[in-house]
Design a protein around this motif. Sequence first.
Motif, mmCIF file in Angstrom:
data_model
loop_
_atom_site.group_PDB
_atom_site.id
_atom_site.type_symbol
_atom_site.label_atom_id
_atom_site.label_comp_id
_atom_site.label_asym_id
_atom_site.label_seq_id
_atom_site.Cartn_x
_atom_site.Cartn_y
_atom_site.Cartn_z
ATOM 1 N N GLY A 80 0.823 -1.212 0.000
ATOM 2 C CA GLY A 80 0.000 0.000 0.000
ATOM 3 C C GLY A 80 0.851 1.253 0.000
ATOM 4 O O GLY A 80 2.080 1.201 -0.193
ATOM 5 N N PHE A 81 0.200 2.364 0.241
ATOM 6 C CA PHE A 81 0.863 3.672 0.159
ATOM 7 C C PHE A 81 1.991 3.794 1.200
ATOM 8 O O PHE A 81 3.184 3.807 0.857
ATOM 9 C CB PHE A 81 -0.218 4.748 0.352
ATOM 10 C CG PHE A 81 0.270 6.134 0.617
ATOM 11 C CD1 PHE A 81 1.295 6.706 -0.144
ATOM 12 C CD2 PHE A 81 -0.314 6.904 1.629
ATOM 13 C CE1 PHE A 81 1.720 8.012 0.110
ATOM 14 C CE2 PHE A 81 0.098 8.206 1.884
ATOM 15 C CZ PHE A 81 1.124 8.756 1.134
ATOM 16 N N THR B 298 -3.720 5.787 13.624
ATOM 17 C CA THR B 298 -4.072 7.078 13.041
ATOM 18 C C THR B 298 -4.501 8.079 14.115
ATOM 19 O O THR B 298 -4.985 7.685 15.183
ATOM 20 C CB THR B 298 -5.234 6.882 12.040
ATOM 21 O OG1 THR B 298 -5.719 8.157 11.628
ATOM 22 C CG2 THR B 298 -6.400 6.121 12.660
ATOM 23 N N GLY C 249 -3.580 -2.321 -2.779
ATOM 24 C CA GLY C 249 -2.239 -2.900 -2.775
ATOM 25 C C GLY C 249 -1.716 -3.032 -4.193
ATOM 26 O O GLY C 249 -2.414 -3.532 -5.074
ATOM 27 N N GLU D 202 -7.967 -1.499 5.915
ATOM 28 C CA GLU D 202 -8.833 -0.707 5.042
ATOM 29 C C GLU D 202 -8.666 0.711 5.556
ATOM 30 O O GLU D 202 -8.841 0.968 6.751
ATOM 31 C CB GLU D 202 -10.283 -1.174 5.153
ATOM 32 C CG GLU D 202 -10.566 -2.510 4.477
ATOM 33 C CD GLU D 202 -10.383 -2.468 2.971
ATOM 34 O OE1 GLU D 202 -10.533 -1.376 2.376
ATOM 35 O OE2 GLU D 202 -10.063 -3.511 2.390
ATOM 36 N N SER D 203 -8.341 1.638 4.664
ATOM 37 C CA SER D 203 -7.862 2.943 5.139
ATOM 38 C C SER D 203 -8.703 4.149 4.705
ATOM 39 O O SER D 203 -8.406 5.266 5.121
ATOM 40 C CB SER D 203 -6.425 3.161 4.659
ATOM 41 O OG SER D 203 -6.399 3.328 3.254
ATOM 42 N N CYS E 99 -0.624 8.605 13.611
ATOM 43 C CA CYS E 99 -0.089 9.626 12.702
ATOM 44 C C CYS E 99 -1.201 10.426 12.029
ATOM 45 O O CYS E 99 -2.331 9.957 11.867
ATOM 46 C CB CYS E 99 0.774 8.945 11.634
ATOM 47 S SG CYS E 99 1.692 10.110 10.609
ATOM 48 N N SER E 100 -0.847 11.626 11.622
ATOM 49 C CA SER E 100 -1.767 12.509 10.894
ATOM 50 C C SER E 100 -1.768 12.140 9.405
ATOM 51 O O SER E 100 -1.134 11.171 8.989
ATOM 52 C CB SER E 100 -1.332 13.960 11.084
ATOM 53 O OG SER E 100 -0.040 14.130 10.544
ATOM 54 N N LYS F 230 -7.826 9.358 -2.396
ATOM 55 C CA LYS F 230 -7.580 10.274 -1.280
ATOM 56 C C LYS F 230 -7.378 11.682 -1.823
ATOM 57 O O LYS F 230 -6.992 11.869 -2.978
ATOM 58 C CB LYS F 230 -6.348 9.806 -0.481
ATOM 59 C CG LYS F 230 -6.383 8.335 -0.070
ATOM 60 C CD LYS F 230 -7.194 8.115 1.194
ATOM 61 C CE LYS F 230 -7.430 6.645 1.520
ATOM 62 N NZ LYS F 230 -6.281 5.856 1.895
ATOM 63 N N ASP G 298 0.826 -9.032 2.279
ATOM 64 C CA ASP G 298 -0.227 -8.142 1.779
ATOM 65 C C ASP G 298 -1.205 -8.955 0.948
ATOM 66 O O ASP G 298 -0.798 -9.839 0.185
ATOM 67 C CB ASP G 298 0.414 -7.036 0.924
ATOM 68 C CG ASP G 298 -0.519 -5.864 0.691
ATOM 69 O OD1 ASP G 298 -0.179 -4.748 1.122
ATOM 70 O OD2 ASP G 298 -1.592 -6.056 0.062
ATOM 71 N N ASN G 299 -2.480 -8.637 1.067
ATOM 72 C CA ASN G 299 -3.483 -9.392 0.310
ATOM 73 C C ASN G 299 -3.778 -8.777 -1.050
ATOM 74 O O ASN G 299 -4.661 -9.242 -1.762
ATOM 75 C CB ASN G 299 -4.775 -9.505 1.127
ATOM 76 C CG ASN G 299 -5.601 -10.696 0.688
ATOM 77 O OD1 ASN G 299 -5.050 -11.700 0.240
ATOM 78 N ND2 ASN G 299 -6.918 -10.582 0.789
ATOM 79 N N GLY H 127 2.879 1.633 3.608
ATOM 80 C CA GLY H 127 3.623 0.388 3.768
ATOM 81 C C GLY H 127 4.755 0.256 2.759
ATOM 82 O O GLY H 127 5.846 -0.214 3.095
HETATM 83 P P1 NAD Z 1 -3.495 1.728 1.940
HETATM 84 O O1 NAD Z 1 -4.962 1.564 1.830
HETATM 85 O O2 NAD Z 1 -2.750 2.482 0.900
HETATM 86 O O3 NAD Z 1 -2.794 0.288 2.016
HETATM 87 C C1 NAD Z 1 -3.328 -0.748 2.790
HETATM 88 C C2 NAD Z 1 -2.614 -2.040 2.395
HETATM 89 O O4 NAD Z 1 -3.141 -3.096 3.210
HETATM 90 C C3 NAD Z 1 -2.844 -2.446 0.941
HETATM 91 O O5 NAD Z 1 -1.634 -2.829 0.340
HETATM 92 C C4 NAD Z 1 -3.806 -3.628 1.032
HETATM 93 O O6 NAD Z 1 -3.650 -4.558 -0.018
HETATM 94 C C5 NAD Z 1 -3.418 -4.223 2.376
HETATM 95 N N1 NAD Z 1 -4.538 -4.963 2.977
HETATM 96 C C6 NAD Z 1 -5.814 -4.536 3.151
HETATM 97 N N2 NAD Z 1 -6.561 -5.514 3.681
HETATM 98 C C7 NAD Z 1 -5.736 -6.575 3.900
HETATM 99 C C8 NAD Z 1 -5.914 -7.873 4.448
HETATM 100 N N3 NAD Z 1 -7.112 -8.279 4.866
HETATM 101 N N4 NAD Z 1 -4.836 -8.693 4.518
HETATM 102 C C9 NAD Z 1 -3.622 -8.291 4.091
HETATM 103 N N5 NAD Z 1 -3.410 -7.086 3.528
HETATM 104 C C10 NAD Z 1 -4.437 -6.228 3.433
HETATM 105 O O7 NAD Z 1 -3.234 2.327 3.386
HETATM 106 P P2 NAD Z 1 -2.204 3.453 3.861
HETATM 107 O O8 NAD Z 1 -2.784 4.774 3.617
HETATM 108 O O9 NAD Z 1 -0.862 3.104 3.346
HETATM 109 O O10 NAD Z 1 -2.266 3.202 5.444
HETATM 110 C C11 NAD Z 1 -1.425 2.207 6.041
HETATM 111 C C12 NAD Z 1 -1.682 2.181 7.535
HETATM 112 O O11 NAD Z 1 -1.403 3.465 8.098
HETATM 113 C C13 NAD Z 1 -3.140 1.889 7.905
HETATM 114 O O12 NAD Z 1 -3.144 1.072 9.041
HETATM 115 C C14 NAD Z 1 -3.743 3.254 8.214
HETATM 116 O O13 NAD Z 1 -4.773 3.144 9.154
HETATM 117 C C15 NAD Z 1 -2.537 3.965 8.793
HETATM 118 N N6 NAD Z 1 -2.515 5.442 8.609
HETATM 119 C C16 NAD Z 1 -2.706 5.991 7.378
HETATM 120 C C17 NAD Z 1 -2.590 7.378 7.224
HETATM 121 C C18 NAD Z 1 -2.747 8.050 5.873
HETATM 122 O O14 NAD Z 1 -2.730 9.276 5.803
HETATM 123 N N7 NAD Z 1 -2.869 7.318 4.773
HETATM 124 C C19 NAD Z 1 -2.318 8.179 8.335
HETATM 125 C C20 NAD Z 1 -2.152 7.574 9.589
HETATM 126 C C21 NAD Z 1 -2.234 6.194 9.705
#
Ligand code: NAD
Length: 352
Positions: free
Chosen positions: A14-15, A134, A43, A88-89, A186-187, A198, A37-38, A17
């Motif tokens: 993901g982003f 978050t 993803g 799920e984000s 995190c923000s 997004k 990652d699923n 990750g």
């Molecule tokens: P994203 O949605 O871009 O990526 C999520 C990843 O998780 C994807 O690669 C997806 O394939 C994988 N995934 C989802 N369901 C799954 C499952 N059941 N099994 C295995 N893999 C699975 O998310 P992101 O924006 O990169 O956020 C990553 C983490 O950081 C999250 O936990 C989110 O809550 C947290 N976060 C995000 C932000 C933000 O601004 N984007 C800020 C603070 C915290």
Amino acid sequence: MINSKTIIITGGAGFIGSHVVRRFVNNYPDYKIINLDNLTYAGNLANLTDIQDAPNYSFQKGDITDAVFIDALFEKEKPYAVIHLAAESHVDRSISNPMEFVMTNVIGTVNLLNAARKSWEGDYINHRFYHVSTDEVYGALGESGMFTEETSYDPHSPYSASKASSDHFVRAYHDTYGLDVVISNCSNNYGSHHFPEKLIPLAINNIKNNKPVPVYGKGENVRDWLWVEDHARAIDVIFHKAKAGDTYNIGGHNEWKNIDLIRLLCEILDQKLGRESGASAKLITFVTDRAGHDLRYAIDSTKLQNELDWVPSLQFEEGLEKTVDWYLQNEEWLENVTSGNYQDYYKNQYNS
Ligand code: NAD
Ligand code: DAU
């Protein structure tokens, strides 16, 4: 003490990750990094082409909601630590489909905690479970104030409620079983490889393609934006230095009203696309507000700064320009993601 052993990073395609995986693979050749990652819609292994052949990196497709699979993976790999980002984000998706958020964010996290507990029992001190969370768990701020690590939880969306629930489970496994856990909240992140549902990547893509840029409500909501690579660096520092059971807030000290941010993006893109000044701003379209839309988030990251010497490295204007450049230079990535082509490719490769 942490040394050269196996680390499972969940959600590494993901982003955020993908930035965390890249940082750990490049900076710690002695670690064996497994990206679990699923490959949901969010993803994308194309986020990691630069490190995919590194000797200390491997990819494992799998679903964290599948407890049997997760237990078997821990049994096989015997990981030293987990850095858990899979989730799920997207808040809007959580409003239309809350159960997916319960499954992945709550059940998936508890499955990982259970597997870690079984695998590490008797030796918790030499393992670590890092949960990436978050600022949305703290709810919404009014005109003033900031979230600290002491702020009470008050989530409003199904997304933030599911993340709050997962945070509680992680702390409960520390208090009840003694698991070594660390949490960071995190923000809003921005930067390359951000899925264009997004706000920032959606706006860049729409402005570029002369499509309306949807601004919810009056655009008065405030978010605190942090460059994603600064988040990855904070995770690195916290993972290596935090005490067991500790929590850190991570933020950019960088608050923007949505409408001001979109206007700035329009100006940057006018300039980069050679458009007349003000042309892109005509695409701004006010639309129905998000249900339960939190007014303002702002993170106080003094603890992280004082204890672990972390501060954001980039000024927002510089980071935003770098981000716009990345999207303009990576049209193929953007096209694959918006058309869904990347999913067909990886579905064929992994037979799912
Ligand atoms: P994203 O949605 O871009 O990526 C999520 C990843 O998780 C994807 O690669 C997806 O394939 C994988 N995934 C989802 N369901 C799954 C499952 N059941 N099994 C295995 N893999 C699975 O998310 P992101 O924006 O990169 O956020 C990553 C983490 O950081 C999250 O936990 C989110 O809550 C947290 N976060 C995000 C932000 C933000 O601004 N984007 C800020 C603070 C915290
Ligand atoms: O604060 C951290 C959170 O930031 C993360 O935990 C979430 O995973 C991440 O998605 C992000 O949540 P937001 O809801 O703040 O991000 P989003 O980009 O969806 O929206 C940012 C702001 O812009 C928010 O006030 C809603 C608004 N918005 C969003 C979209 C997609 C619009 O005005 N128009 C839009 O089209």
